[in-house]
Motif scaffolding. Structure first.
Motif, PDB file in Angstrom:
ATOM      1  N   UNK A 172     -15.095  -4.892  -1.139  1.00 31.13           N
ATOM      2  CA  UNK A 172     -13.750  -5.444  -1.011  1.00 31.13           C
ATOM      3  C   UNK A 172     -12.708  -4.430  -1.490  1.00 31.13           C
ATOM      4  N   UNK A 173     -12.997  -3.748  -2.603  1.00 36.27           N
ATOM      5  CA  UNK A 173     -12.069  -2.731  -3.111  1.00 36.27           C
ATOM      6  C   UNK A 173     -11.945  -1.580  -2.125  1.00 36.27           C
ATOM      7  N   UNK A 174     -13.072  -1.171  -1.503  1.00 32.37           N
ATOM      8  CA  UNK A 174     -13.027  -0.077  -0.534  1.00 32.37           C
ATOM      9  C   UNK A 174     -12.190  -0.458   0.670  1.00 32.37           C
ATOM     10  N   UNK A 175     -12.317  -1.677   1.110  1.00 28.28           N
ATOM     11  CA  UNK A 175     -11.524  -2.142   2.256  1.00 28.28           C
ATOM     12  C   UNK A 175     -10.040  -2.148   1.913  1.00 28.28           C
ATOM     13  N   UNK A 176      -9.703  -2.615   0.708  1.00 28.80           N
ATOM     14  CA  UNK A 176      -8.298  -2.627   0.296  1.00 28.80           C
ATOM     15  C   UNK A 176      -7.743  -1.217   0.187  1.00 28.80           C
ATOM     16  N   UNK A 177      -8.529  -0.281  -0.375  1.00 28.25           N
ATOM     17  CA  UNK A 177      -8.069   1.114  -0.489  1.00 28.25           C
ATOM     18  C   UNK A 177      -7.855   1.737   0.886  1.00 28.25           C
ATOM     19  N   UNK A 178      -8.772   1.489   1.846  1.00 35.56           N
ATOM     20  CA  UNK A 178      -8.591   2.017   3.201  1.00 35.56           C
ATOM     21  C   UNK A 178      -7.338   1.453   3.840  1.00 35.56           C
ATOM     22  N   UNK A 179      -7.092   0.184   3.658  1.00 37.19           N
ATOM     23  CA  UNK A 179      -5.914  -0.452   4.232  1.00 37.19           C
ATOM     24  C   UNK A 179      -4.635   0.119   3.624  1.00 37.19           C
ATOM     25  N   UNK A 180      -4.609   0.298   2.316  1.00 34.22           N
ATOM     26  CA  UNK A 180      -3.429   0.856   1.656  1.00 34.22           C
ATOM     27  C   UNK A 180      -3.205   2.296   2.087  1.00 34.22           C
ATOM     28  N   UNK A 181      -4.298   3.060   2.242  1.00 38.99           N
ATOM     29  CA  UNK A 181      -4.185   4.452   2.681  1.00 38.99           C
ATOM     30  C   UNK A 181      -3.611   4.515   4.086  1.00 38.99           C
ATOM     31  N   UNK A 182      -4.066   3.630   4.966  1.00 34.73           N
ATOM     32  CA  UNK A 182      -3.558   3.608   6.342  1.00 34.73           C
ATOM     33  C   UNK A 182      -2.081   3.243   6.364  1.00 34.73           C
ATOM     34  N   UNK A 183      -1.675   2.285   5.539  1.00 31.80           N
ATOM     35  CA  UNK A 183      -0.260   1.888   5.493  1.00 31.80           C
ATOM     36  C   UNK A 183       0.595   3.051   5.009  1.00 31.80           C
ATOM     37  N   UNK A 184       0.166   3.739   3.925  1.00 34.79           N
ATOM     38  CA  UNK A 184       0.953   4.871   3.403  1.00 34.79           C
ATOM     39  C   UNK A 184       1.013   6.022   4.392  1.00 34.79           C
ATOM     40  N   UNK A 185      -0.080   6.312   5.088  1.00 31.91           N
ATOM     41  CA  UNK A 185      -0.066   7.383   6.088  1.00 31.91           C
ATOM     42  C   UNK A 185       0.833   7.028   7.264  1.00 31.91           C
TER      43      UNK A 185
END
Length: 149
Positions: free
Chosen positions: A31-44
């Motif tokens: 779940x944490x990995x999914x949230x980090x990927x989502x946040x990274x995609x939003x920031x990029x």
């Protein structure tokens, strides 16, 4: 509780606790990995937005024989249902009643005419028989008179 059952019970309890703990830890990490990927995609996407996707090309697949047959079946079924809904069933009932009564009248009027014709024929037969009997009686009387003379 004996040594074996205590050992097996303790082993089962320990193994189930370890299994549940590692499973919970794994789910939390996923779940944490999914949230980090989502946040990274939003920031990029904020820094370097992706170009808009071109609209997908229009694809028209020709209908096969099976689809054409299903479409014809559905159209026929739809027409039949519409016909059923738009039919005046009172008029159909009255028409059926009139047809049945006409057949009934025709059947029994033919029978009545047959009975009437039979009565007429029987009356003619009775008249003919009466005349023949009268003629026979007259002939018998005449022969009796000749025999008496």
């Amino acid at each position: 509780m004996g040594f074996t059952s205590g050992l097996l019970g303790g082993f089962t309890l320990t193994a189930s606790l370890l299994y549940l703990t590692t499973r919970f830890h794994r789910e939390t990490r996923l779940h944490q990995a999914t949230l980090l990927r989502q946040q990274s995609l939003v920031l990029n996407n904020v820094v370097e937005p992706l170009p808009p996707q071109p609209p997908p090309p229009a694809r028209e697949v020709p209908a096969g024989l099976w689809e054409t047959a299903k479409d014809k079946w559905n159209a026929e079924l739809e027409n039949n249902v519409r016909k059923l809904w738009s039919t005046d069933w009172n008029a159909v009932r009255e028409g059926a009643e009139e047809s049945v009564s006409a057949v009934w009248r025709r059947a029994f009027s033919g029978a009545r005419e047959g009975v009437d014709a039979g009565v007429v024929k029987a009356q003619e037969g009775i008249d003919v028989a009466g005349r023949k009997v009268k003629e026979g009686v007259d002939v018998g009387v005449e022969k009796a008179r000749q025999a008496v003379k």
